[in-house]
Motif scaffolding. Sequence first.
Motif, PDB file in Angstrom:
ATOM      1  N   TYR A   1       0.831  -1.203   0.000  1.00 41.76           N
ATOM      2  CA  TYR A   1       0.000   0.000   0.000  1.00 41.76           C
ATOM      3  C   TYR A   1       0.871   1.261   0.000  1.00 41.76           C
ATOM      4  CZ  TYR A   1      -4.397  -2.503   0.811  1.00 41.76           C
ATOM      5  OH  TYR A   1      -5.498  -3.308   0.686  1.00 41.76           O
ATOM      6  N   PHE A   2       1.929   1.227   0.778  1.00 38.53           N
ATOM      7  CA  PHE A   2       2.819   2.382   0.868  1.00 38.53           C
ATOM      8  C   PHE A   2       3.454   2.675  -0.489  1.00 38.53           C
ATOM      9  CE2 PHE A   2       6.665   4.710   1.958  1.00 38.53           C
ATOM     10  CZ  PHE A   2       6.199   5.613   2.896  1.00 38.53           C
ATOM     11  N   LYS A   3       3.907   1.612  -1.159  1.00 39.53           N
ATOM     12  CA  LYS A   3       4.511   1.789  -2.490  1.00 39.53           C
ATOM     13  C   LYS A   3       3.496   2.355  -3.486  1.00 39.53           C
ATOM     14  CE  LYS A   3       7.848  -1.922  -1.880  1.00 39.53           C
ATOM     15  NZ  LYS A   3       8.166  -3.321  -2.210  1.00 39.53           N
ATOM     16  N   GLY A   4       2.226   1.997  -3.262  1.00 37.60           N
ATOM     17  CA  GLY A   4       1.171   2.508  -4.127  1.00 37.60           C
ATOM     18  C   GLY A   4       0.641   3.862  -3.692  1.00 37.60           C
ATOM     19  N   LYS A   5       1.324   4.459  -2.732  1.00 33.96           N
ATOM     20  CA  LYS A   5       0.988   5.787  -2.193  1.00 33.96           C
ATOM     21  C   LYS A   5      -0.397   5.827  -1.542  1.00 33.96           C
ATOM     22  CE  LYS A   5       4.021   7.961  -5.428  1.00 33.96           C
ATOM     23  NZ  LYS A   5       4.883   9.020  -5.405  1.00 33.96           N
ATOM     24  N   GLN A   6      -0.842   4.682  -1.036  1.00 31.27           N
ATOM     25  CA  GLN A   6      -2.085   4.607  -0.269  1.00 31.27           C
ATOM     26  C   GLN A   6      -1.702   4.594   1.212  1.00 31.27           C
ATOM     27  OE1 GLN A   6      -4.424   1.280  -1.539  1.00 31.27           O
ATOM     28  NE2 GLN A   6      -4.272   1.811  -3.702  1.00 31.27           N
ATOM     29  N   TYR A   7      -1.279   5.734   1.684  1.00 26.03           N
ATOM     30  CA  TYR A   7      -0.676   5.853   3.015  1.00 26.03           C
ATOM     31  C   TYR A   7      -1.654   5.544   4.137  1.00 26.03           C
ATOM     32  CZ  TYR A   7       2.881   8.064   0.139  1.00 26.03           C
ATOM     33  OH  TYR A   7       3.810   8.317  -0.828  1.00 26.03           O
ATOM     34  N   ALA A   8      -2.904   5.969   4.025  1.00 26.85           N
ATOM     35  CA  ALA A   8      -3.878   5.706   5.087  1.00 26.85           C
ATOM     36  C   ALA A   8      -4.124   4.209   5.229  1.00 26.85           C
ATOM     37  CB  ALA A   8      -5.191   6.438   4.809  1.00 26.85           C
ATOM     38  N   LYS A   9      -4.260   3.509   4.107  1.00 25.44           N
ATOM     39  CA  LYS A   9      -4.475   2.058   4.133  1.00 25.44           C
ATOM     40  C   LYS A   9      -3.228   1.351   4.657  1.00 25.44           C
ATOM     41  CE  LYS A   9      -7.104  -1.442   3.238  1.00 25.44           C
ATOM     42  NZ  LYS A   9      -8.188  -1.798   4.119  1.00 25.44           N
TER      43      LYS A   9
END
Length: 96
Positions: free
Chosen positions: A73-81
Amino acid sequence: HVEEMKNKATVQGTDYHAWDLWTPSDEEDELYNNLTPNSPEFKAMEKDIDERHAKLLRSRQFAERQRVLGNDYFKGKQYAKALQVYEEGIASEKSN
């Protein structure tokens, strides 16, 4: 004369060859078997230890899966998830 004594002196060591031939006696086996508890209380304790260990492994595996998922998720810039799944993993495994 001292030089002759040095030349004649030999170092004596322990011969460990006999150790390779050693086998335990039946009396030693009986001693070990008598020290191993075979009571219902001991069996219950062993079962509890095994169950706790299995629970610990499950929580560590879950935490690792959450870490990997959080990284994705972090790599996909979905920081909240990513934060959410990181927190789930941390909550399941607080000792590590």
